[in-house]
Design a protein around this motif. Sequence first.
Motif, PDB file in Angstrom:
ATOM      1  N   PRO A   1       3.994  67.970  90.330  1.00 44.39           N
ATOM      2  CA  PRO A   1       2.756  67.259  89.971  1.00 44.39           C
ATOM      3  C   PRO A   1       2.437  67.305  88.475  1.00 44.39           C
ATOM      4  CG  PRO A   1       2.399  68.675  91.883  1.00 44.39           C
ATOM      5  CD  PRO A   1       3.737  69.037  91.327  1.00 44.39           C
ATOM      6  N   VAL A   2       3.064  68.233  87.755  1.00 42.66           N
ATOM      7  CA  VAL A   2       2.924  68.276  86.293  1.00 42.66           C
ATOM      8  C   VAL A   2       3.989  67.360  85.684  1.00 42.66           C
ATOM      9  CG1 VAL A   2       3.078  69.755  84.248  1.00 42.66           C
ATOM     10  CG2 VAL A   2       2.000  70.625  86.331  1.00 42.66           C
ATOM     11  N   ALA A   3       5.225  67.492  86.186  1.00 40.17           N
ATOM     12  CA  ALA A   3       6.337  66.707  85.632  1.00 40.17           C
ATOM     13  C   ALA A   3       6.084  65.205  85.744  1.00 40.17           C
ATOM     14  CB  ALA A   3       7.634  67.081  86.346  1.00 40.17           C
ATOM     15  N   SER A   4       5.391  64.781  86.811  1.00 41.97           N
ATOM     16  CA  SER A   4       5.210  63.344  87.033  1.00 41.97           C
ATOM     17  C   SER A   4       4.278  62.703  86.002  1.00 41.97           C
ATOM     18  CB  SER A   4       4.679  63.090  88.448  1.00 41.97           C
ATOM     19  OG  SER A   4       3.410  63.691  88.589  1.00 41.97           O
ATOM     20  N   VAL A   5       3.559  63.498  85.227  1.00 42.96           N
ATOM     21  CA  VAL A   5       2.660  62.910  84.221  1.00 42.96           C
ATOM     22  C   VAL A   5       2.957  63.426  82.802  1.00 42.96           C
ATOM     23  CG1 VAL A   5       0.693  62.274  85.666  1.00 42.96           C
ATOM     24  CG2 VAL A   5       0.912  64.630  84.880  1.00 42.96           C
ATOM     25  N   ILE A   6       4.062  64.129  82.624  1.00 45.15           N
ATOM     26  CA  ILE A   6       4.324  64.739  81.309  1.00 45.15           C
ATOM     27  C   ILE A   6       4.992  63.752  80.324  1.00 45.15           C
ATOM     28  CG2 ILE A   6       6.656  65.750  81.623  1.00 45.15           C
ATOM     29  CD1 ILE A   6       5.512  68.361  80.450  1.00 45.15           C
ATOM     30  N   ALA A   7       5.652  62.719  80.874  1.00 40.97           N
ATOM     31  CA  ALA A   7       6.445  61.816  80.010  1.00 40.97           C
ATOM     32  C   ALA A   7       5.659  61.217  78.837  1.00 40.97           C
ATOM     33  CB  ALA A   7       7.090  60.732  80.850  1.00 40.97           C
ATOM     34  N   PRO A   8       4.458  60.642  79.063  1.00 44.16           N
ATOM     35  CA  PRO A   8       3.754  60.062  77.905  1.00 44.16           C
ATOM     36  C   PRO A   8       3.409  61.077  76.821  1.00 44.16           C
ATOM     37  CG  PRO A   8       2.390  59.920  79.897  1.00 44.16           C
ATOM     38  CD  PRO A   8       3.733  60.389  80.326  1.00 44.16           C
ATOM     39  N   PHE A   9       3.135  62.327  77.227  1.00 42.97           N
ATOM     40  CA  PHE A   9       2.797  63.349  76.227  1.00 42.97           C
ATOM     41  C   PHE A   9       4.019  63.704  75.388  1.00 42.97           C
ATOM     42  CE2 PHE A   9      -0.246  64.225  79.761  1.00 42.97           C
ATOM     43  CZ  PHE A   9      -1.387  63.838  79.087  1.00 42.97           C
ATOM     44  N   LEU A  10       5.157  63.896  76.059  1.00 47.15           N
ATOM     45  CA  LEU A  10       6.383  64.225  75.315  1.00 47.15           C
ATOM     46  C   LEU A  10       6.820  63.053  74.437  1.00 47.15           C
ATOM     47  CD1 LEU A  10       8.432  66.081  78.076  1.00 47.15           C
ATOM     48  CD2 LEU A  10       7.768  67.066  75.885  1.00 47.15           C
ATOM     49  N   SER A  11       6.654  61.847  74.966  1.00 45.87           N
ATOM     50  CA  SER A  11       7.120  60.676  74.211  1.00 45.87           C
ATOM     51  C   SER A  11       6.330  60.490  72.920  1.00 45.87           C
ATOM     52  CB  SER A  11       7.054  59.405  75.066  1.00 45.87           C
ATOM     53  OG  SER A  11       5.731  58.929  75.146  1.00 45.87           O
ATOM     54  N   TYR A  12       5.136  61.055  72.852  1.00 44.07           N
ATOM     55  CA  TYR A  12       4.337  60.967  71.617  1.00 44.07           C
ATOM     56  C   TYR A  12       5.072  61.648  70.462  1.00 44.07           C
ATOM     57  CZ  TYR A  12      -0.078  60.156  69.182  1.00 44.07           C
ATOM     58  OH  TYR A  12      -1.045  59.695  68.334  1.00 44.07           O
ATOM     59  N   SER A  13       5.946  62.622  70.783  1.00 43.99           N
ATOM     60  CA  SER A  13       6.775  63.266  69.746  1.00 43.99           C
ATOM     61  C   SER A  13       8.178  62.679  69.733  1.00 43.99           C
ATOM     62  CB  SER A  13       6.903  64.765  70.020  1.00 43.99           C
ATOM     63  OG  SER A  13       5.669  65.371  70.114  1.00 43.99           O
ATOM     64  N   GLY A  14       8.406  61.611  70.485  1.00 48.05           N
ATOM     65  CA  GLY A  14       9.734  60.999  70.534  1.00 48.05           C
ATOM     66  C   GLY A  14      10.693  61.740  71.442  1.00 48.05           C
ATOM     67  N   ILE A  15      10.156  62.518  72.391  1.00 44.68           N
ATOM     68  CA  ILE A  15      11.014  63.300  73.292  1.00 44.68           C
ATOM     69  C   ILE A  15      10.958  62.712  74.705  1.00 44.68           C
ATOM     70  CG2 ILE A  15      11.386  65.582  74.348  1.00 44.68           C
ATOM     71  CD1 ILE A  15       9.858  66.775  71.907  1.00 44.68           C
ATOM     72  N   ALA A  16      12.153  62.555  75.315  1.00 44.64           N
ATOM     73  CA  ALA A  16      12.224  62.202  76.737  1.00 44.64           C
ATOM     74  C   ALA A  16      12.837  63.390  77.451  1.00 44.64           C
ATOM     75  CB  ALA A  16      13.087  60.966  76.927  1.00 44.64           C
ATOM     76  N   ALA A  17      12.277  63.783  78.588  1.00 47.42           N
ATOM     77  CA  ALA A  17      12.799  64.976  79.284  1.00 47.42           C
ATOM     78  C   ALA A  17      13.357  64.610  80.655  1.00 47.42           C
ATOM     79  CB  ALA A  17      11.687  66.010  79.443  1.00 47.42           C
ATOM     80  N   GLU A  18      14.495  65.245  80.980  1.00 47.54           N
ATOM     81  CA  GLU A  18      15.054  65.114  82.338  1.00 47.54           C
ATOM     82  C   GLU A  18      14.903  66.480  82.985  1.00 47.54           C
ATOM     83  OE1 GLU A  18      19.097  63.889  81.780  1.00 47.54           O
ATOM     84  OE2 GLU A  18      18.480  61.975  80.892  1.00 47.54           O
ATOM     85  N   PHE A  19      14.191  66.542  84.118  1.00 46.25           N
ATOM     86  CA  PHE A  19      13.952  67.831  84.787  1.00 46.25           C
ATOM     87  C   PHE A  19      14.906  68.021  85.957  1.00 46.25           C
ATOM     88  CE2 PHE A  19       9.893  66.960  82.707  1.00 46.25           C
ATOM     89  CZ  PHE A  19       9.592  68.202  82.163  1.00 46.25           C
ATOM     90  N   SER A  20      15.383  69.242  86.116  1.00 45.68           N
ATOM     91  CA  SER A  20      16.104  69.605  87.334  1.00 45.68           C
ATOM     92  C   SER A  20      15.424  70.868  87.866  1.00 45.68           C
ATOM     93  CB  SER A  20      17.578  69.846  87.045  1.00 45.68           C
ATOM     94  OG  SER A  20      17.731  70.853  86.061  1.00 45.68           O
ATOM     95  N   TYR A  21      15.596  71.132  89.176  1.00 47.44           N
ATOM     96  CA  TYR A  21      14.801  72.206  89.787  1.00 47.44           C
ATOM     97  C   TYR A  21      15.643  73.186  90.595  1.00 47.44           C
ATOM     98  CZ  TYR A  21      10.909  69.133  88.667  1.00 47.44           C
ATOM     99  OH  TYR A  21      10.010  68.345  88.008  1.00 47.44           O
ATOM    100  N   SER A  22      15.213  74.439  90.556  1.00 45.54           N
ATOM    101  CA  SER A  22      15.790  75.439  91.453  1.00 45.54           C
ATOM    102  C   SER A  22      14.989  75.398  92.757  1.00 45.54           C
ATOM    103  CB  SER A  22      15.635  76.822  90.827  1.00 45.54           C
ATOM    104  OG  SER A  22      14.265  77.188  90.848  1.00 45.54           O
ATOM    105  N   ALA A  23      15.471  76.118  93.759  1.00 46.37           N
ATOM    106  CA  ALA A  23      14.669  76.280  94.974  1.00 46.37           C
ATOM    107  C   ALA A  23      13.523  77.241  94.648  1.00 46.37           C
ATOM    108  CB  ALA A  23      15.539  76.854  96.077  1.00 46.37           C
ATOM    109  N   TYR A  24      12.472  77.250  95.479  1.00 45.93           N
ATOM    110  CA  TYR A  24      11.371  78.193  95.256  1.00 45.93           C
ATOM    111  C   TYR A  24      11.903  79.606  95.461  1.00 45.93           C
ATOM    112  CZ  TYR A  24       8.528  74.018  95.635  1.00 45.93           C
ATOM    113  OH  TYR A  24       7.998  72.765  95.437  1.00 45.93           O
TER     114      TYR A  24
END
Lengths: 76, 543
Positions: B48-71
Amino acid sequence: MTEKIIQVLSSVIKKTEAEVLALEKKNERYWDSLQTIEIVFCLEQEFGITIDSDDIPSLKSLGSIEEVVRRALKKS
Amino acid sequence: MDTFLSKIELQKILFGEELNRLSLQSCQLAPCNRTVKIHVFRNHAFEPVASVIAPFLSYSGIAAEFSYSAYDDTFSFSDIPDNADTILVWIDLDHYGEDIDLKFFLSERLSVLRAKNNADIVLVASGSRMVDWKDFHISGCYIASTDMLRSYYGGILFDERLQRVTATRLSNIACLQVARWLGMVILPPIFLPNLKAIVLDLDNTLYKGVLGEDGIDGVVLTQGHRYLQEKLKELKDEGFFLSIVSKNEIEDVQKMFEKRKDFPLKWDDFSAVGISWQSKSLNMSVITQQLRIAPDSLLFIDDNIGEVVSVVAEFPDIRFILADSIDGCRTKDILSFYPGLFKWHKTDDDMKRVMDLRSNEVREKLQQSLTQEEYIQELNLQIAYHVNSRENLVRIAELGNKTNQFILSYTRLKEQDFEKIMNRAGCDVVDFSLKDRLSDSGLIGAIITKFVGETLFVEDIFVSCRALGRGIEDVMILKAIDVVRKKYAPKEVQVCYKKGERNKPALMWLEKVSGCTAGENGSIIFPENLFQIESNHILMSVE
């Protein structure tokens, strides 16, 4: 109201607005509990409502979501 | 103009008091020139954080690709992807009983993670339990707590009804605020160099009113403007240069700062000023020259959109904030989240930088009136060399990543890479600090070397531009190489280089000292006689 719900579903489930009309959770591989929470977050923010936790599991299609939102709007 | 307007529009969405999930998910992203891979180890959901982080990172010219471990509450750190640029440890501390010593547990787990992988590690903790991280240090490991955001999410961090449905209890507002904080404050300094200076308009930006019309006593320091000035003063103390560009009479401005004792900012807090009736872009040129800083490291703050447009037209790479002319607190809040202004480590050198620049004016006057020898004698120069100093790791890595002009090979290593070099046989890092009678410049340069066979390879040299212009570059750098030369007695010294966009000053120095022409990349042999350089009147020490 329906238009806004379609917009929310389209944004969260990443489907076109036309596809959202026939959307069923059971048929969507990527619609999991986290997606449901995202839908809850968006609906609550857009409509200024609080969705009852008992209603969250029943958010499964456009129709069921409309019903839950309508109920929450009455309460608010 | 379109890009400019979309940036203004983005400023409203990204820095707004109330963040909206749907607006964030549907907003037009700024163009990105850096893609980073972030692997998340977690014991609660980050999605729920990752789904809205893109515009904030893009303000610095950064695009992020997330991968996840199990809980995983044990954080076993199995299956770490090899290609992760950063590892995010996303932890809800309330999953652990009171009997567990969390600092001990997490320190041990992070040490294991560091030993397994070289990527930067960011641990972000949530929950009601607090961990005192004092004295904790692992190279390239950064610790943060969502508690730092308490005033922004209004104390409603958790939404307990969510736990019945899914693997997180972070409320929507908390997720949105955390996304902004991670995307704009916490993560950008890991991938990009920080900004260096903040350039400020005066009227209706630093206070309410117009100095030329309302007079010194007529301009108002509202509570919001006070907060803004205090925030700016805080940033100055962290080593960011403050400067003014303003259409005013310089004498009036000086008098205002002298007379208005209620202003938290004082005239001396500004390292450079461009105050005149000329255009602001001309005044901005004065600032870049005085500070010796490229426009892409400057943040310009002005309430007048026309002035911002004219400056951005002349300096397209400059960052800007359109200030709120009435509510100084809004401008302060934007500044609090603005990318490139957060430092993970605050070093003594941050303050030295501001003091050092102030002494430059005196140095320049001395240089004009004296011969080079007299000038060096007059300054009482002292250079201290440190070999493989782990105490200086943070500063060496910071300097190596932000130096653009005097850098030979752009190795751009992380703190943990420097630590590995220092531990490796035949490899050394020599840093050097500079002091004169006017100021202590602190750590201003370093070289990285590798001894192979009978050759000493100087793999990179970087020097802060603050230390340049005193006519001591040759002796300062050659003596640093000589420190390692004496350690290994190599038959040959080869200095490596790579041509980049902005390292012409370093390559010109290389060509001048060696007498050879540098190509696109390669190495140049430094003959032994180069190291016989005289260093009269400079006090040197090696530790």
